[in-house]
Each structure stands twice: as C-alpha cells, then as structure tokens.
Motif scaffolding. Structure first.
Motif, PDB file in Angstrom:
ATOM      1  N   SER A   1      48.280  36.614  32.885  1.00 14.17           N
ATOM      2  CA  SER A   1      47.212  37.342  32.652  1.00 14.17           C
ATOM      3  C   SER A   1      46.184  37.012  31.628  1.00 14.17           C
ATOM      4  O   SER A   1      45.286  37.243  31.329  1.00 14.17           O
ATOM      5  N   ILE A   2      46.981  36.486  30.411  1.00 17.55           N
ATOM      6  CA  ILE A   2      45.978  35.965  29.289  1.00 17.55           C
ATOM      7  C   ILE A   2      45.117  34.728  30.004  1.00 17.55           C
ATOM      8  O   ILE A   2      44.037  34.676  29.635  1.00 17.55           O
ATOM      9  N   LEU A   3      45.684  33.879  30.866  1.00 19.67           N
ATOM     10  CA  LEU A   3      44.804  32.628  31.572  1.00 19.67           C
ATOM     11  C   LEU A   3      43.742  33.667  32.033  1.00 19.67           C
ATOM     12  O   LEU A   3      42.606  33.081  32.047  1.00 19.67           O
ATOM     13  N   VAL A   4      43.816  34.798  32.727  1.00 21.54           N
ATOM     14  CA  VAL A   4      42.761  35.477  33.390  1.00 21.54           C
ATOM     15  C   VAL A   4      41.929  35.819  32.693  1.00 21.54           C
ATOM     16  O   VAL A   4      40.455  35.569  32.927  1.00 21.54           O
ATOM     17  N   ALA A   5      42.294  36.488  31.571  1.00 21.67           N
ATOM     18  CA  ALA A   5      41.259  36.840  30.570  1.00 21.67           C
ATOM     19  C   ALA A   5      40.527  35.733  30.049  1.00 21.67           C
ATOM     20  O   ALA A   5      39.353  35.690  29.966  1.00 21.67           O
ATOM     21  N   ARG A   6      41.179  34.522  29.599  1.00 19.87           N
ATOM     22  CA  ARG A   6      40.246  33.266  29.191  1.00 19.87           C
ATOM     23  C   ARG A   6      39.372  32.803  30.482  1.00 19.87           C
ATOM     24  O   ARG A   6      38.435  32.322  30.112  1.00 19.87           O
ATOM     25  N   ALA A   7      39.782  32.935  31.761  1.00 20.63           N
ATOM     26  CA  ALA A   7      38.962  32.270  32.763  1.00 20.63           C
ATOM     27  C   ALA A   7      37.818  33.301  33.098  1.00 20.63           C
ATOM     28  O   ALA A   7      36.767  32.661  33.450  1.00 20.63           O
ATOM     29  N   ARG A   8      38.055  34.525  32.486  1.00 15.74           N
ATOM     30  CA  ARG A   8      36.810  35.539  32.662  1.00 15.74           C
ATOM     31  C   ARG A   8      35.747  34.931  31.849  1.00 15.74           C
ATOM     32  O   ARG A   8      34.572  34.829  32.251  1.00 15.74           O
ATOM     33  N   ALA A   9      36.113  34.566  30.542  1.00 16.75           N
ATOM     34  CA  ALA A   9      35.018  34.057  29.496  1.00 16.75           C
ATOM     35  C   ALA A   9      34.551  32.706  30.132  1.00 16.75           C
ATOM     36  O   ALA A   9      33.392  32.397  30.124  1.00 16.75           O
ATOM     37  N   THR A  10      35.526  31.889  30.550  1.00 11.48           N
ATOM     38  CA  THR A  10      35.074  30.543  30.892  1.00 11.48           C
ATOM     39  C   THR A  10      34.192  30.492  31.844  1.00 11.48           C
ATOM     40  O   THR A  10      33.091  29.877  31.865  1.00 11.48           O
ATOM     41  N   TYR A  11      34.410  31.166  32.830  1.00  6.65           N
ATOM     42  CA  TYR A  11      33.429  31.103  34.088  1.00  6.65           C
ATOM     43  C   TYR A  11      32.606  32.238  34.367  1.00  6.65           C
ATOM     44  O   TYR A  11      31.911  32.356  35.319  1.00  6.65           O
ATOM     45  N   GLY A  12      32.587  33.348  33.255  1.00  4.92           N
ATOM     46  CA  GLY A  12      31.557  33.951  33.197  1.00  4.92           C
ATOM     47  C   GLY A  12      31.753  35.430  34.284  1.00  4.92           C
ATOM     48  O   GLY A  12      30.727  35.779  34.887  1.00  4.92           O
ATOM     49  N   ILE A  13      32.935  35.690  34.539  1.00  3.64           N
ATOM     50  CA  ILE A  13      33.335  36.685  35.682  1.00  3.64           C
ATOM     51  C   ILE A  13      33.449  37.863  34.716  1.00  3.64           C
ATOM     52  O   ILE A  13      34.650  38.100  34.299  1.00  3.64           O
ATOM     53  N   LYS A  14      32.619  38.873  34.763  1.00  2.00           N
ATOM     54  CA  LYS A  14      32.860  40.064  33.986  1.00  2.00           C
ATOM     55  C   LYS A  14      33.724  40.969  34.684  1.00  2.00           C
ATOM     56  O   LYS A  14      33.380  41.446  35.608  1.00  2.00           O
ATOM     57  N   ALA A  15      34.675  41.698  33.904  1.00  2.00           N
ATOM     58  CA  ALA A  15      35.234  42.720  34.540  1.00  2.00           C
ATOM     59  C   ALA A  15      34.429  43.879  34.944  1.00  2.00           C
ATOM     60  O   ALA A  15      33.473  44.225  34.313  1.00  2.00           O
ATOM     61  N   PRO A  16      34.489  44.558  35.992  1.00  3.77           N
ATOM     62  CA  PRO A  16      35.651  44.512  36.791  1.00  3.77           C
ATOM     63  C   PRO A  16      35.817  43.764  38.181  1.00  3.77           C
ATOM     64  O   PRO A  16      36.659  43.482  39.052  1.00  3.77           O
ATOM     65  N   ALA A  17      34.658  42.719  38.199  1.00  3.37           N
ATOM     66  CA  ALA A  17      34.910  41.661  39.347  1.00  3.37           C
ATOM     67  C   ALA A  17      35.773  40.987  39.310  1.00  3.37           C
ATOM     68  O   ALA A  17      36.436  40.498  38.537  1.00  3.37           O
ATOM     69  N   ILE A  18      36.267  40.425  40.518  1.00  2.12           N
ATOM     70  CA  ILE A  18      37.478  39.557  40.524  1.00  2.12           C
ATOM     71  C   ILE A  18      37.043  38.376  41.649  1.00  2.12           C
ATOM     72  O   ILE A  18      37.832  37.679  41.843  1.00  2.12           O
ATOM     73  N   ILE A  19      35.781  38.266  42.069  1.00  3.84           N
ATOM     74  CA  ILE A  19      35.518  37.155  43.054  1.00  3.84           C
ATOM     75  C   ILE A  19      34.153  36.491  42.312  1.00  3.84           C
ATOM     76  O   ILE A  19      33.466  37.114  41.415  1.00  3.84           O
ATOM     77  N   GLY A  20      33.799  35.635  42.864  1.00  7.05           N
ATOM     78  CA  GLY A  20      32.502  35.051  42.384  1.00  7.05           C
ATOM     79  C   GLY A  20      32.512  33.421  42.174  1.00  7.05           C
ATOM     80  O   GLY A  20      31.486  32.677  42.162  1.00  7.05           O
ATOM     81  N   ASN A  21      33.809  32.960  41.802  1.00 11.30           N
ATOM     82  CA  ASN A  21      33.872  31.516  41.362  1.00 11.30           C
ATOM     83  C   ASN A  21      35.180  31.131  41.860  1.00 11.30           C
ATOM     84  O   ASN A  21      36.328  31.633  41.397  1.00 11.30           O
TER      85      ASN A  21
END
Lengths: 130, 130, 130
Positions: free
Chosen positions: C20-40
C-alpha cells in the motif's frame, strides 16, 4: 474470553458494510451502472472509501485479534474503537473532497499500527521466553 | 470444536479462488492484458464477480466464526452453506448479464446478515450477563 | 499455542501494508491523484501488486490458520514463510514488468494451495473419524 474484541469486530464489519451501501446508493445518484467503476469523480470517491476500508480489513482484523490474544481484550477493543472512529471521519471527509480524507486516515492508520506493533512485540516476547 | 465451520471456510475460500481463475481465463478470452482491468463489458462483469466476492469475505468470515463460537458450529455452517449457494448463483448470473446477479446476491446478503445479527446478539447477551 | 503462525501473520500483514505504501509513493511519482487508479501503466502495475496481495489475503490467512490448528504450528509457519517469499518476488518482478510476475506468483500460489489442501484434508479426516 474476548467479548469486547468480538463486539468491535462486529461493529467494524458493520461500518465496512455501510461503505458498500453508500457505493450502491452512489451508483443510483450518479448514474454509474454496474460493472462500471469510473466515470464520475463524486462516485469514484465514494467507491474509494469502500475499497480503502476493504484494503485495511486484513491489516486491522488480524492485528486486533492477535493483540487481544497476546495482550488484553479491553485494550485491543479500545484501540479498535479508535480505528472505527478514524474510519468514520475518513468516510465523511473523503465523501466531501479527496483532500479532506487525511485526518481520519491518519487516526485509523495510527490505531492499526499500534495494534500491529503490540501484537508482534508480545508474540516475539513469548517466542524468546520459550 | 468447529469442524463444520472450518469446512465451510475452506469451501468459501475455494469458491472465491475459483472466481479469480475465471478472471485469468477472461483475460485470455477477451484479450485484456494485465494490469488493465477495463475495456470490455464481458470481462468487467467477470472481474466484478471476483471483486464482489472479495468484498464480502471480510463480512462473511468474521460473522461466520463469531456465530459459530457464540451460538453453534452446525447452525453457523448451515447458514454458511446458504451463503456459498447464493454466491454460486450470483457468479453464474452476473457472468451472463449484469441484471441477472440480483437473486444470488440477495441470498448471500441474507445469509451473511443473519450470521452477523446472530453473532452480535449473542455477544451483547454475554456482555450484559457479565 | 500458535506463536510461529501468529508471527507469520504479522509479517504477511506488514508485507501487504508495504504494498500500500508503494501505491501511495507511485501516486506521487507518476502524478496519479486519488481517487484515480488508472492512467499510467507503471502506476497500474504497482497498484495491481497491492490489489493482488489483498486478493490473496482471504485465501492465505484462513488456510494458514486452519492448517496450524488442524495439523501443526511450525509446518504452517514454514509454508507461510514460503508464501511471503513468493509474494516478495512477485512484488519486485511485477514492479519492473508485467511478465516478470510469474515466478513469484507461482511460488505463493503453490504455498497457499498447499496450506488449503492440508487444512481441508485434516478437517475432513476429523469429521470422518467423528
């Protein structure tokens, strides 16, 4: 016996169940027909509340019960209640706006991590003591 | 001992595992490569069957076991069997069309809620009795 | 007592929490803002690691504990450790490329299925013995 922990488990399950009902309602409100799960940010936030609660159940429930068994039922239940309160704040915040989810999220994360640390500490203590 | 509840737990886990296999197969059939989870309504329905079964596991399993412990193993197992049957109907219905999922869904929801109500009722009874 | 199985449970929960922490980090790295879960695709693979680990928790944890209770604590814990190792390989492989997830996935599936088969076999044996 673990009556208080059992009670908190039922309440946590009920709260989680309630987040599913909110998704069903949001499907109707925003016209997102199953199986679709995207298409409207307001729907997606309600959906993410349910998903995130689901995601935390396999962290919370094992940590809660191991804490109750290895430390004490009423302390486990008290920390479990903090988790539920944090979850309610998270749910009501996130339903309004994505950036209002942080406080409730932090509270429930703190409670779950406290249960986990207590549990693994007590388990290791028993293992070392043989 | 809770042999029957343990058996129902294994069967429920097997059913849930089977819904994951159906998703893997549907990926091949409809050409939806991982990590994608959208793009074809037939695939999405199969995926939602797995997701919905996953979503109900943290409701069903705690309610099943608390019911077994606080009330009785064979009654818990019998209601658990109803849940599994409802889940199978839900799976076969939803795989065909989104609006064929209702009957199975209602049966499994009824069974899970019955387990939850029985469990919390018995827990509160014990707490009140001291 | 089931100290080793309890310890493996805490470690499995910690590993899952880490995904889950990796997902939070990946949101920041790839600029995918919650609640989105697709796009990269890079984000989606990290997200799928968390989701897949979540998906296996209701298979792994019940099978692990029923195996421990019906067969033996140290054997359950040893197979549980294999599951965790498979999960780590899966996580590191999938984070790199979708087709590098297979070996770790197979290892953890083998371990979980071994726990399930052992558990249901021992449960049926007890039921038959009365």
């Amino acid at each position: 016996m673990y009556h208080l922990t059992a009670l908190i488990t039922c309440l946590a399950v009920a709260l989680y169940f309630y987040t599913s009902i909110l998704v069903a309602r949001a499907r109707a409100t925003y016209g997102i027909k199953a199986p679709a799960i995207i298409g409207n940010p307001d729907f997606e936030r309600v959906f993410r509340v349910q998903m995130n609660t689901l995601e935390w159940m396999p962290i919370f429930l094992p940590a809660l019960w191991l804490f109750a068994i290895y430390i004490a039922d009423p302390i486990a239940a008290a920390i479990g209640l903090v988790w539920i309160v944090g979850r309610i704040l998270y749910m009501s915040g996130y339903s309004q706006a994505a950036d209002k989810r942080s406080r409730g999220f932090a509270i429930q994360a703190f409670a779950a991590i406290a249960l986990w640390i207590g549990a693994i500490g007590a388990i290791l203590w028993r293992l070392v003591q043989g």
